[in-house]
Design an enzyme around this catalytic site. Structure first.
Site, PDB file in Angstrom:
ATOM      1  N   SER A 254      -9.408   1.561   3.248  1.00  0.00           N
ATOM      2  CA  SER A 254      -8.593   2.353   2.350  1.00  0.00           C
ATOM      3  C   SER A 254      -7.565   1.552   1.556  1.00  0.00           C
ATOM      4  CB  SER A 254      -7.863   3.434   3.169  1.00  0.00           C
ATOM      5  OG  SER A 254      -6.946   2.858   4.084  1.00  0.00           O
TER       6      SER A 254
ATOM      7  N   SER B 157      -9.564  -0.700   7.383  1.00  0.00           N
ATOM      8  CA  SER B 157      -9.041  -0.484   6.029  1.00  0.00           C
ATOM      9  C   SER B 157      -8.376  -1.688   5.395  1.00  0.00           C
ATOM     10  CB  SER B 157      -8.060   0.688   6.037  1.00  0.00           C
ATOM     11  OG  SER B 157      -8.733   1.891   6.296  1.00  0.00           O
TER      12      SER B 157
ATOM     13  N   LYS C   9       0.837  -1.197   0.000  1.00  0.00           N
ATOM     14  CA  LYS C   9       0.000   0.000   0.000  1.00  0.00           C
ATOM     15  C   LYS C   9       0.876   1.252   0.000  1.00  0.00           C
ATOM     16  CE  LYS C   9      -3.800   1.959   2.805  1.00  0.00           C
ATOM     17  NZ  LYS C   9      -4.649   1.673   3.991  1.00  0.00           N
TER      18      LYS C   9
END
Length: 461
Positions: free
Chosen positions: A155, A179, A79
């Site tokens: 996210s 997330s 990420k």
């Protein structure tokens, strides 16, 4: 995709038997990304040349009898909130972030490299792990591989979408209020939020420092366990992880089911509830004892989680919000600004609620081994819907404020879209949480289903 391993464990075994090389695995992932990532928006940056170099190094180590563990030669992604040597960490934002420059690895990325993993690139996310997709930014909009007009969840959007679509076999996400688990559920993969503090967050741009966690995302609980061992710095030989454990059932395991805040909540679909109950039945058939539990201060816990997140996020972004207001996406800057409306006493009160919730949760685990809930109360929403209106259907945030480990596993399909089940354990008892996931996945195949995504489908604009 059917001609190569789907899981980390399968790939690790194939690599050691000489049935496939890391270069072949990596090249297949690169080719796959070339074909479909323009449609999915999983990557913000790709490291094709360095990935191939790492794959060649892994193959050389195998040939020399050097085994660095279960991730050696495995294509993974990170990420883009987590620092890596290959490039600056953007947090999917136009706002620069000097604490995460190029040439630096986060602790978790360093451990992946030490374990021989092949870093394919940095994945898309909600801006600073807090906003929603902003088409005005010019940055890629992450999409769900099961239906590209839908949100993959946030996210950790790109990591979940990329694992589901086969662009890499596993990846890192971060989780402050869900997330990792939310996109795992909406994309039909497995994602683990570890116990708060178990995995180091050094080198990760913070959202809320007292809630943030970094964890693994992959197809299976078995794969997440292999990754977790590497992320926490545990030295483990590949042979201990590569061979899939036999299904030993769950006899004697005590499961508490939290239904009160999920059944009947506005927006939770009957089919989602039905899929959840069918998944629970599989655990009961495996020998687990199931009873009901109630989280007395559920809504108060969610309110406290939001207050803590807003206040701590504003503390990190205050200067940039003042100087670079227009560079933030509209949703992100509005959410960050909410922190200014809370007082110091509000923040203290939220921390007091946190202490109460932790005590209540600990009491529930006095006579139970895990607690089970749905992960999300609906399937992935369309990108043209109000994504903030979807937030009340996310059943993840309470476990961030409590600090417990929580795993989302694929638990069915509704309207041709995945739904997830959440397994929560005692602090530092990831082993039991992952055991439940393994047994469930030995008795179901939701985690092995692939979206039918091809270049014949055009992205929605």
């Amino acid at each position: 995709m059917s001609d190569r391993p789907l899981t980390v464990a399968e790939a690790a075994a194939s690599l050691r038997r000489g049935e496939v090389s890391s270069v072949e695995l990596t090249t297949t992932c690169i080719d796959r990304a070339n074909e479909i990532d323009g449609e999915l928006g999983c990557f913000l940056s790709r490291f094709d040349s360095t990935a191939l170099a790492a794959a060649r190094a892994a193959d050389h180590d195998f040939a020399e009898g050097i085994d660095r563990g279960p991730l050696q030669g495995i294509p993974v992604a990170v990420k883009d909130l987590i620092a890596s040597q290959e490039g600056p960490t953007t947090a999917h934002s136009l706002v620069p972030d000097p604490p995460a420059p190029a040439g630096v690895d986060a602790t978790t990325v360093s451990r992946l490299r030490q374990g021989g993993a092949v870093l394919m690139g940095k994945t898309s996310l909600s801006e600073f792990a807090f906003g929603t997709p902003d088409p005005d930014s010019g940055l890629p909009i992450p999409r769900n591989p099961w239906a590209v007009e839908r949100w993959p969840g946030g996210s950790s959007s790109g990591t979940a979408s990329g694992v589901a679509a086969g662009l890499f076999l596993a990846g890192l996400g971060s989780d402050t209020g869900g997330s990792i688990r939310i996109p795992a559920a909406l994309c039909g993969i497995t994602g683990l939020k570890p116990t708060l503090g178990l995995v180091p967050t050094a080198g990760c741009i913070p959202l809320a420092w007292s809630l943030d966690t970094i964890g693994p995302m992959a197809r299976t609980a078995e794969d997440c366990e292999a990754m977790l061992d590497v992320l926490r710095g545990k030295v483990q030989s590949a042979g201990q992880v590569v061979d899939t454990e036999p299904d030993q059932g769950l006899t004697g395991l005590r499961i508490g089911v939290e239904r009160v805040h999920h059944d009947g909540r506005v927006g939770v679909g009957d089919e989602v509830v039905h899929a959840f109950e069918q998944a629970l039945a599989i655990l009961a058939e495996a020998g687990a004892h199931v009873d009901e539990v109630v989280l007395d201060h559920y809504d108060e816990a969610l309110a406290a989680t939001l207050i803590i997140t807003h206040v701590e996020a504003l503390a990190h972004h205050r200067a940039n919000l003042r100087d670079r207001w227009g560079d933030y996406g509209a949703v992100t800057r509005n959410l960050l600004s909410h922190g200014a409306f809370y007082s110091g006493s509000d923040y203290v009160a939220a921390q007091q609620v946190r202490a109460v919730v932790r005590h209540e949760v600990d009491r529930l685990f006095d006579c139970r081994d895990v607690i089970i809930t749905p992960t999300v109360g609906a399937v992935a929403p369309r990108l043209d819907e109000d994504l903030l209106a979807f937030m009340p259907l996310l059943f993840t945030g309470i476990w961030n404020i409590a600090g417990n480990p929580a795993l989302s596993i694929p638990a069915g399909v509704v309207e041709s879209l995945p739904v997830g089940m959440q397994v929560v354990g005692r602090p530092y008892d990831e082993h039991t949480v992952l055991r439940v996931g393994r047994v469930f996945q030995q008795r179901s195949d939701w985690h092995r289903r692939m979206p039918e995504l091809s270049t014949s489908r055009r992205p929605v604009t």
